[in-house]
Motif scaffolding. Structure first.
Motif, PDB file in Angstrom:
ATOM      1  N   TYR A   7     -22.691 -51.309  15.927  1.00  0.00           N
ATOM      2  CA  TYR A   7     -21.978 -52.583  15.811  1.00  0.00           C
ATOM      3  C   TYR A   7     -20.638 -52.539  16.528  1.00  0.00           C
ATOM      4  O   TYR A   7     -20.272 -53.468  17.261  1.00  0.00           O
ATOM      5  N   MET A   8     -19.882 -51.451  16.346  1.00  0.00           N
ATOM      6  CA  MET A   8     -18.560 -51.355  16.968  1.00  0.00           C
ATOM      7  C   MET A   8     -18.655 -51.305  18.497  1.00  0.00           C
ATOM      8  O   MET A   8     -17.817 -51.888  19.199  1.00  0.00           O
ATOM      9  N   GLU A   9     -19.673 -50.633  19.009  1.00  0.00           N
ATOM     10  CA  GLU A   9     -19.843 -50.608  20.465  1.00  0.00           C
ATOM     11  C   GLU A   9     -20.151 -52.012  20.988  1.00  0.00           C
ATOM     12  O   GLU A   9     -19.592 -52.441  22.004  1.00  0.00           O
ATOM     13  N   SER A  10     -21.023 -52.747  20.273  1.00  0.00           N
ATOM     14  CA  SER A  10     -21.333 -54.129  20.661  1.00  0.00           C
ATOM     15  C   SER A  10     -20.106 -55.019  20.544  1.00  0.00           C
ATOM     16  O   SER A  10     -19.870 -55.895  21.390  1.00  0.00           O
ATOM     17  N   TYR A  11     -19.310 -54.796  19.491  1.00  0.00           N
ATOM     18  CA  TYR A  11     -18.099 -55.591  19.249  1.00  0.00           C
ATOM     19  C   TYR A  11     -17.116 -55.406  20.414  1.00  0.00           C
ATOM     20  O   TYR A  11     -16.596 -56.388  20.978  1.00  0.00           O
ATOM     21  N   CYS A  12     -16.869 -54.149  20.781  1.00  0.00           N
ATOM     22  CA  CYS A  12     -15.904 -53.865  21.857  1.00  0.00           C
ATOM     23  C   CYS A  12     -16.399 -54.418  23.196  1.00  0.00           C
ATOM     24  O   CYS A  12     -15.612 -54.967  23.973  1.00  0.00           O
TER      25      CYS A  12
ATOM     26  N   LYS B   9     -36.094 -62.013   6.870  1.00  0.00           N
ATOM     27  CA  LYS B   9     -36.032 -61.570   8.258  1.00  0.00           C
ATOM     28  C   LYS B   9     -35.381 -62.629   9.137  1.00  0.00           C
ATOM     29  O   LYS B   9     -34.529 -62.328   9.983  1.00  0.00           O
ATOM     30  N   THR B  10     -35.761 -63.891   8.923  1.00  0.00           N
ATOM     31  CA  THR B  10     -35.215 -64.991   9.728  1.00  0.00           C
ATOM     32  C   THR B  10     -33.741 -65.216   9.435  1.00  0.00           C
ATOM     33  O   THR B  10     -32.931 -65.385  10.347  1.00  0.00           O
ATOM     34  N   PHE B  11     -33.393 -65.222   8.141  1.00  0.00           N
ATOM     35  CA  PHE B  11     -32.005 -65.448   7.718  1.00  0.00           C
ATOM     36  C   PHE B  11     -31.453 -64.139   7.159  1.00  0.00           C
ATOM     37  O   PHE B  11     -31.094 -64.041   5.984  1.00  0.00           O
ATOM     38  N   ASN B  12     -31.396 -63.138   8.013  1.00  0.00           N
ATOM     39  CA  ASN B  12     -31.004 -61.801   7.571  1.00  0.00           C
ATOM     40  C   ASN B  12     -29.510 -61.729   7.244  1.00  0.00           C
ATOM     41  O   ASN B  12     -28.670 -61.961   8.108  1.00  0.00           O
TER      42      ASN B  12
ATOM     43  N   ALA C  43     -17.343 -60.026  15.080  1.00  0.00           N
ATOM     44  CA  ALA C  43     -18.339 -60.399  16.078  1.00  0.00           C
ATOM     45  C   ALA C  43     -19.751 -60.336  15.490  1.00  0.00           C
ATOM     46  O   ALA C  43     -19.980 -59.760  14.431  1.00  0.00           O
ATOM     47  N   SER C  44     -20.699 -60.921  16.205  1.00  0.00           N
ATOM     48  CA  SER C  44     -22.080 -60.963  15.719  1.00  0.00           C
ATOM     49  C   SER C  44     -22.717 -59.576  15.734  1.00  0.00           C
ATOM     50  O   SER C  44     -22.379 -58.729  16.562  1.00  0.00           O
ATOM     51  N   TRP C  45     -23.663 -59.371  14.814  1.00  0.00           N
ATOM     52  CA  TRP C  45     -24.401 -58.111  14.730  1.00  0.00           C
ATOM     53  C   TRP C  45     -25.633 -58.152  15.645  1.00  0.00           C
ATOM     54  O   TRP C  45     -25.849 -57.272  16.451  1.00  0.00           O
ATOM     55  N   ASN C  46     -26.414 -59.236  15.554  1.00  0.00           N
ATOM     56  CA  ASN C  46     -27.633 -59.345  16.363  1.00  0.00           C
ATOM     57  C   ASN C  46     -27.806 -60.699  17.047  1.00  0.00           C
ATOM     58  O   ASN C  46     -28.301 -60.760  18.165  1.00  0.00           O
ATOM     59  N   GLU C  47     -27.448 -61.767  16.344  1.00  0.00           N
ATOM     60  CA  GLU C  47     -27.792 -63.111  16.830  1.00  0.00           C
ATOM     61  C   GLU C  47     -26.563 -63.905  17.263  1.00  0.00           C
ATOM     62  O   GLU C  47     -25.527 -63.834  16.601  1.00  0.00           O
ATOM     63  N   PRO C  48     -26.682 -64.685  18.333  1.00  0.00           N
ATOM     64  CA  PRO C  48     -27.822 -64.747  19.264  1.00  0.00           C
ATOM     65  C   PRO C  48     -27.851 -63.559  20.214  1.00  0.00           C
ATOM     66  O   PRO C  48     -28.868 -63.218  20.768  1.00  0.00           O
ATOM     67  N   VAL C  49     -26.667 -62.925  20.394  1.00  0.00           N
ATOM     68  CA  VAL C  49     -26.569 -61.675  21.158  1.00  0.00           C
ATOM     69  C   VAL C  49     -25.606 -60.762  20.407  1.00  0.00           C
ATOM     70  O   VAL C  49     -24.674 -61.232  19.759  1.00  0.00           O
ATOM     71  N   PRO C  50     -25.797 -59.458  20.466  1.00  0.00           N
ATOM     72  CA  PRO C  50     -24.866 -58.549  19.798  1.00  0.00           C
ATOM     73  C   PRO C  50     -23.450 -58.657  20.388  1.00  0.00           C
ATOM     74  O   PRO C  50     -23.280 -58.733  21.597  1.00  0.00           O
ATOM     75  N   GLY C  51     -22.468 -58.681  19.504  1.00  0.00           N
ATOM     76  CA  GLY C  51     -21.070 -58.648  19.938  1.00  0.00           C
ATOM     77  C   GLY C  51     -20.468 -59.975  20.324  1.00  0.00           C
ATOM     78  O   GLY C  51     -19.342 -60.009  20.840  1.00  0.00           O
TER      79      GLY C  51
ATOM     80  N   VAL D 147     -20.349 -62.279  12.030  1.00  0.00           N
ATOM     81  CA  VAL D 147     -20.399 -63.738  11.906  1.00  0.00           C
ATOM     82  C   VAL D 147     -21.826 -64.251  11.728  1.00  0.00           C
ATOM     83  O   VAL D 147     -22.053 -65.251  11.028  1.00  0.00           O
ATOM     84  N   ASP D 148     -22.816 -63.601  12.355  1.00  0.00           N
ATOM     85  CA  ASP D 148     -24.200 -64.081  12.193  1.00  0.00           C
ATOM     86  C   ASP D 148     -24.726 -63.776  10.789  1.00  0.00           C
ATOM     87  O   ASP D 148     -25.514 -64.551  10.241  1.00  0.00           O
ATOM     88  N   ILE D 149     -24.272 -62.667  10.191  1.00  0.00           N
ATOM     89  CA  ILE D 149     -24.638 -62.361   8.805  1.00  0.00           C
ATOM     90  C   ILE D 149     -24.082 -63.450   7.885  1.00  0.00           C
ATOM     91  O   ILE D 149     -24.770 -63.962   7.002  1.00  0.00           O
ATOM     92  N   ALA D 150     -22.809 -63.816   8.108  1.00  0.00           N
ATOM     93  CA  ALA D 150     -22.173 -64.857   7.289  1.00  0.00           C
ATOM     94  C   ALA D 150     -22.879 -66.199   7.466  1.00  0.00           C
ATOM     95  O   ALA D 150     -23.121 -66.925   6.495  1.00  0.00           O
ATOM     96  N   SER D 151     -23.231 -66.545   8.705  1.00  0.00           N
ATOM     97  CA  SER D 151     -23.892 -67.834   8.977  1.00  0.00           C
ATOM     98  C   SER D 151     -25.265 -67.897   8.313  1.00  0.00           C
ATOM     99  O   SER D 151     -25.639 -68.914   7.723  1.00  0.00           O
ATOM    100  N   ASN D 152     -26.023 -66.802   8.429  1.00  0.00           N
ATOM    101  CA  ASN D 152     -27.337 -66.761   7.789  1.00  0.00           C
ATOM    102  C   ASN D 152     -27.224 -66.938   6.281  1.00  0.00           C
ATOM    103  O   ASN D 152     -28.016 -67.656   5.653  1.00  0.00           O
ATOM    104  N   MET D 153     -26.242 -66.273   5.693  1.00  0.00           N
ATOM    105  CA  MET D 153     -26.080 -66.356   4.244  1.00  0.00           C
ATOM    106  C   MET D 153     -25.635 -67.744   3.813  1.00  0.00           C
ATOM    107  O   MET D 153     -26.050 -68.240   2.754  1.00  0.00           O
ATOM    108  N   MET D 154     -24.786 -68.400   4.611  1.00  0.00           N
ATOM    109  CA  MET D 154     -24.374 -69.773   4.286  1.00  0.00           C
ATOM    110  C   MET D 154     -25.584 -70.688   4.167  1.00  0.00           C
ATOM    111  O   MET D 154     -25.680 -71.501   3.230  1.00  0.00           O
ATOM    112  N   ILE D 155     -26.510 -70.575   5.117  1.00  0.00           N
ATOM    113  CA  ILE D 155     -27.712 -71.415   5.102  1.00  0.00           C
ATOM    114  C   ILE D 155     -28.547 -71.111   3.859  1.00  0.00           C
ATOM    115  O   ILE D 155     -29.030 -72.018   3.173  1.00  0.00           O
ATOM    116  N   ALA D 156     -28.700 -69.807   3.558  1.00  0.00           N
ATOM    117  CA  ALA D 156     -29.495 -69.405   2.398  1.00  0.00           C
ATOM    118  C   ALA D 156     -28.842 -69.853   1.092  1.00  0.00           C
ATOM    119  O   ALA D 156     -29.528 -70.259   0.142  1.00  0.00           O
ATOM    120  N   VAL D 157     -27.527 -69.795   1.021  1.00  0.00           N
ATOM    121  CA  VAL D 157     -26.799 -70.234  -0.182  1.00  0.00           C
ATOM    122  C   VAL D 157     -27.011 -71.729  -0.412  1.00  0.00           C
ATOM    123  O   VAL D 157     -27.246 -72.169  -1.549  1.00  0.00           O
TER     124      VAL D 157
END
Length: 466
Positions: free
Chosen positions: A385-390, A371-374, A186-194, A230-240
């Motif tokens: 993170y786990m609380e947001s995930y659940c 910061k934008t593409f964290n 699940a997402s860490w921060n963007e667009p919403v946690p979890g 997933v948002d970490i992975a998406s940000n990194m894809m754009i940066a890559v």
């Protein structure tokens, strides 16, 4: 059964895009859908759409694949290898292609313990596999699958490894880059946690833990659970993609998007944190008290499955049948065991992934872009993170409202009281049986009873005043 416009409309109606809608109500006008299918020649793209893509597109992200671990070999090859080959041929026609980013998996070379950021020799040459799949039927391939995959656990990692080498063979003609995420959660921060919208990977495990149906799993308590939001992975894809356009390289670069070596999270931590989260914020459909456990012992696992999964499932189904409802729990347990079994290899082993290219990429980016593409995985706080995930599983997968939490907590408390009463009853019943049938138990009971009576008699008596 739906055309591409309907599918796009449903996709953009997701809660995932609510924040974007508030910022730019007309953002959907920028999205142009293209009808296609990686199972068809030329990706099934119409001539009109093909002309537009060839003339207007410069960056391609290819992530279409089957992610089923137990997919039959023929379909896995068709989607994960032939589909990639079709994408390669299509991209060769794009006039201004700057980068083709292929989403692979960090586990495509799981037959080695230290995995570097490079393309490894495949278990079988791509053209040989493609030739074999053309004339062999599915049954023959299924029979040969164990021999073909060798020391890899499934057709998914096998076909992903071969697809990478296929891209490597075309690196002179295409600006290819390979992106390898680990276990996407699940997402860490963007667009919403979890935020999460499917049961893939750890989501299915956590949903079953929350319902109380999954209580024991094979796994190393201290082993690395390499989950990547997933948002970490998406940000990194754009940066890559940006990195390979701005800083062009003659070599095919591979990027690992993993957490294990930079911010370790273990299966034991998942066990403990998921239990805490679901006890604090239970799901509405909780059937038993959440109590997940990982074990490496095959014998202990099988014993626990029998007494904590199978027998309770039959008892619950019997209660359903008596009350006139359709029994479902045995079928659920059968499906759950198959699903969890496909993950055993990954929960019982761990790998070391090189992250040099990830570090280099972070160093190239400005503080504002970082910061934008964290995608700095060191910033992840696992308990939060786990609380947001659940909670995300509860909100977005099970589609339960947070306003119903008080009712779910009452249900969980009722289950706790029932569980306590059942445990007391079973203890008394077993103890009575032992006293009546086992001489040692009877002697022990008489000793304890006599000891307690002697202590009671020695206690000083309190004089009563009139």
């Amino acid at each position: 059964g739906k055309d591409v416009s309907q599918r796009l409309e449903e996709l953009l109606a997701s809660k995932l895009f609510e924040k974007l809608k508030r910022q730019d109500p007309d953002f959907s006008k920028k999205v142009i859908p293209v009808t296609g299918d990686i199972l068809h020649e030329n990706l099934g793209v119409s001539q009109k759409d093909e002309e537009r893509v060839i003339n207007d597109v410069s960056v391609v992200f290819h992530s279409a694949a089957t992610v089923k671990f137990d997919e039959e070999m023929k379909l896995a090859v068709e989607m994960n290898v032939v589909g990639v080959n079709r994408m390669i041929q299509f991209c060769k026609k794009i006039k201004n292609l700057e980068v083709l980013l292929h989403v692979s998996t960090a586990y495509c070379n799981c037959n080695v313990k230290y995995i570097d950021e490079k393309v490894y020799e495949p278990p079988l040459a791509p053209h040989k596999l493609l030739d074999a799949c053309e004339w062999m039927d599915g049954d023959v391939l299924n029979t040969l699958t164990p021999k073909m995959i060798g020391n890899r656990p499934n057709t998914y990692t096998y076909t992903k490894a071969i697809a990478e080498y296929l891209l490597y063979q075309n690196k002179e003609e295409l600006p290819v880059v390979i992106f390898r995420p680990s276990i996407v959660g699940a997402s860490w921060n963007e667009p919403v946690p979890g935020w999460v919208d499917n049961y893939n990977g750890p989501t299915g495990l956590l949903a079953a833990i929350g319902n109380g149906l999954l209580r024991v799993m094979k796994g190393d308590f201290y082993g690395t659970s390499d989950i990547i939001p997933v948002d970490i992975a998406s940000n990194m894809m754009i940066a890559v993609a940006w990195d390979n356009v701005v800083y062009k390289s003659d070599e095919l670069k591979v990027y690992h998007c993993t957490t294990g070596q930079m911010n370790k999270f273990t299966w034991g931590q998942m066990e403990r944190m998921s239990h805490e989260c679901f006890m604090k914020n239970p799901v509405n459909t909780v059937a038993r008290i959440p109590n997940p456990r990982f074990t490496k012992s095959y014998v202990w696992h099988e014993v626990c499955v029998l007494f904590d999964h199978v027998l309770p499932a039959y008892l619950m189904d019997m209660m359903m049948w008596v009350s006139g409802k359709r029994p479902i729990f045995v079928k659920i347990q059968d499906k759950l065991r198959k699903a969890v079994g496909s993950l055993d290899y990954f929960t019982q082993n761990e790998w070391v992934f090189s992250n040099k290219n990830l570090d280099d990429l972070l160093n190239k980016m400005t503080p504002e872009d970082r910061k934008t593409f964290n995608f700095n995985v060191k910033s992840i706080h696992w308990p939060t993170y786990m609380e947001s995930y659940c909670l995300g599983i509860k909100r977005f997968v099970l589609r339960e409202e947070l306003s119903e939490l008080s009712k779910a907590r009452q249900t969980l408390k009722r289950l706790q009281r029932i569980n306590f009463a059942v445990n007391v009853f079973l203890f008394i019943a077993v103890w009575r049986l032992l006293i009546n049938r086992v001489a040692v138990a009877r002697t022990l009971w008489n000793f304890l009873l006599g000891w307690a009576i002697r202590i009671f008699k020695r206690m000083p008596k309190v004089a009563k005043s009139s």
